[in-house]
Scaffold this active site. Structure first.
Site, short mmCIF file in Angstrom:
data_model
loop_
_atom_site.label_atom_id
_atom_site.label_comp_id
_atom_site.label_asym_id
_atom_site.label_seq_id
_atom_site.Cartn_x
_atom_site.Cartn_y
_atom_site.Cartn_z
N ASP A 232 2.52 6.21 -12.07
CA ASP A 232 1.42 6.29 -13.02
C ASP A 232 0.85 5.36 -13.71
O ASP A 232 -0.44 5.40 -13.80
CB ASP A 232 1.94 7.49 -14.07
N HIS A 237 -2.74 0.41 -12.91
CA HIS A 237 -3.11 -0.15 -14.24
C HIS A 237 -2.59 -1.50 -14.58
O HIS A 237 -3.34 -2.44 -14.86
CB HIS A 237 -3.15 0.57 -15.67
#
Length: 486
Positions: A232, A237
């Protein structure tokens, strides 16, 4: 004079959480106070059988709470006048014919298909768009993360989407790339001559990148339990932020020039052996505790979580790059839910001076540090050494602080607002190319395999803390500390 944009913006998953919290507010923000978005029409699509009027009521009920003080009734009404709704089931080709009837007939007009859905629907949506004749040379498709669960599933999705849309039409979104501070990092590195001579193993001791959240899994328990923090947050990111810190100067700011350099960073990441997965990574899972002085449940007690789940809600790891600029410099990455603070920052720890002229009785100078803050506020801090006032030569740490909100007079765009405008304008620089994504998955896969092979469960940590003690030990073995421990 601002440029006028012209597009049909189609949100699949138009009644979902992402649309309500981020996408519709982003279009509202871009539209408010100017005419540049007046020719951008929004079409919400989902399985719910709603009329456009009912969709407007749903938006009016849910979206304003995410707009805060920026809500203006007249601006909201002006936006709704450009919003329509079409009931579309991704598995029903006939529904896409109705979507085509709702779209502008000009095939040269930009058509942006934003897939704010589960990745399992990406392929049928794209195939049905093509079958209905809705994919034109001016069409673009935006893919939300996570794109697959591993390298193989990512390739399967990319192959299916790539059979319909050319690579220059595919926008793989990572909203951190839309943050003002991330782009300021590019400006800081490549727009200022003073930093480049210092930006290497010669003067940098280590780099620490943290994305910490106070929230738990909320209503996303079932999704999160099948995903975890590594997929995730780390695979996208954190690795994207690492790329921007570590990349070589691109020849231009054009999309492929920037993304070529990011790919080189990802390919330079040293792969983990099974033993290194155990020594270089920490995975944790929050248990009951208190966040902001309020009691919160443990992960195992959250709705939608499988009993005995080994899904990680915290990851800390040590990465290294096998190239001339960064050889031997540790990059520490850390992310977690139910942490003590909501925080996203990049910390550059410089080496100490090679020889101190100050007597040991007054202490060795601390190393200089640059802190680039992404949230909750955006800014830059330089921590330097200066003389303490008074007699003698004693040093103290001082901070030079730059808050970007205080220095910028122009209205600041939120990440999704900026990225949606970039898609409408057809600019790819802030989006992830296929080879970038696959290089990231390739590096992450040995970590997943090592964890799956280990009988050891995630290390517990109390909600409202900075994660398992093993995270501090990970950086401590190299003589470093996380910022909150300094």
């Amino acid at each position: 004079m601002s440029q006028t944009h012209s597009a049909d913006l189609v949100f699949f998953g138009g009644t979902g959480d992402l649309a309500m919290r981020k996408l519709i507010p982003a279009i509202y923000a871009a539209s408010r106070g100017g005419k540049s978005m007046d020719d951008v029409r929004v079409i919400g699509c989902a399985r719910q059988n709603l009329s456009t009027e009912q969709y407007h009521s749903l938006l009016t009920e849910q979206v304003p709470e995410f707009l805060g003080d920026s809500f203006d009734a007249a601006a909201w009404a002006a936006l709704l006048a450009r919003v329509s709704y079409v009931t579309v089931d991704a598995a029903k080709p006939e529904d896409f014919a109705r979507l085509g009837e709702a779209m502008h007939p000009d095939v040269n007009r930009a058509r942006v298909y934003y897939l704010a859905t589960t990745p399992t629907l990406f392929t049928p949506i794209c195939q049905n768009l093509a079958a209905a004749g809705l994919v034109t040379p001016a069409s673009r498709v935006v893919l939300e993360k996570p794109l697959g669960r591993d390298l193989a599933s990512s390739r399967t999705i990319n192959d299916a989407v790539g059979a319909i849309f050319a690579e220059h039409q595919i926008y793989r979104i990572d909203h951190y790339l839309g943050k003002e501070t991330v782009q300021n990092l590019l400006a800081l590195r490549f727009g200022n001559a003073m930093f480049e001579p210092l930006w290497s193993r010669a003067w940098i001791r280590d780099v620490q990148i943290t994305i910490a959240e106070q929230v738990g899994v909320g209503g996303r328990g079932e999704f999160y339990d099948n995903t975890g923090a590594l997929r995730d947050m780390v695979q996208n990111h954190l690795l994207q932020l690492l790329c921007i810190v570590a990349m070589e100067p691109p020849a231009t700011i054009d999309a492929d020039a920037v993304r070529d350099e990011k790919v080189q960073v990802l390919r330079a990441l040293k792969p983990y052996t099974l033993a290194e997965v155990q020594s270089h990574t920490v995975r944790g899972q929050y248990r009951a505790g208190a966040v902001a002085a309020k009691p919160v449940p443990g992960y195992q007690d959250e709705e939608g979580i499988t009993s005995g789940s080994r899904t990680e809600t915290f990851v800390a790891l040590k990465a290294e790059l096998a190239n001339w600029r960064w050889a031997g410099v540790p990059f520490y990455l850390r992310t977690g839910k139910r942490m003590e603070q909501r925080l996203a920052e990049i910390v550059i720890n410089f080496k100490q001076v090679p020889h101190s002229i100050f007597e040991s009785s007054v202490g060795a100078p601390e190393n200089n540090r640059m802190i680039i803050r992404l949230q909750p506020d955006e800014g830059l801090t330089l921590q330097l050494q200066a003389k303490t006032p008074g007699e003698g030569m004693k040093l103290q740490e001082i901070s030079l602080n730059l808050n970007f909100a205080d220095t910028a007079k122009a209205r600041r765009q939120e990440a999704y607002e900026r990225l949606l405008i970039e898609v409408i304008q057809g600019r790819l620089t802030l989006f992830v190319r296929r080879d970038e994504q696959e290089a990231a998955w390739k590096w992450v896969e040995p970590i997943m395999a090592g964890w799956d092979a280990s009988p050891e469960p995630p290390k517990p940590y109390n909600a409202g803390t900075w994660g398992p003690a093993a995270s501090a030990a990970l950086v401590g073995r190299d003589g470093s500390t996380w910022p909150e421990e300094s």
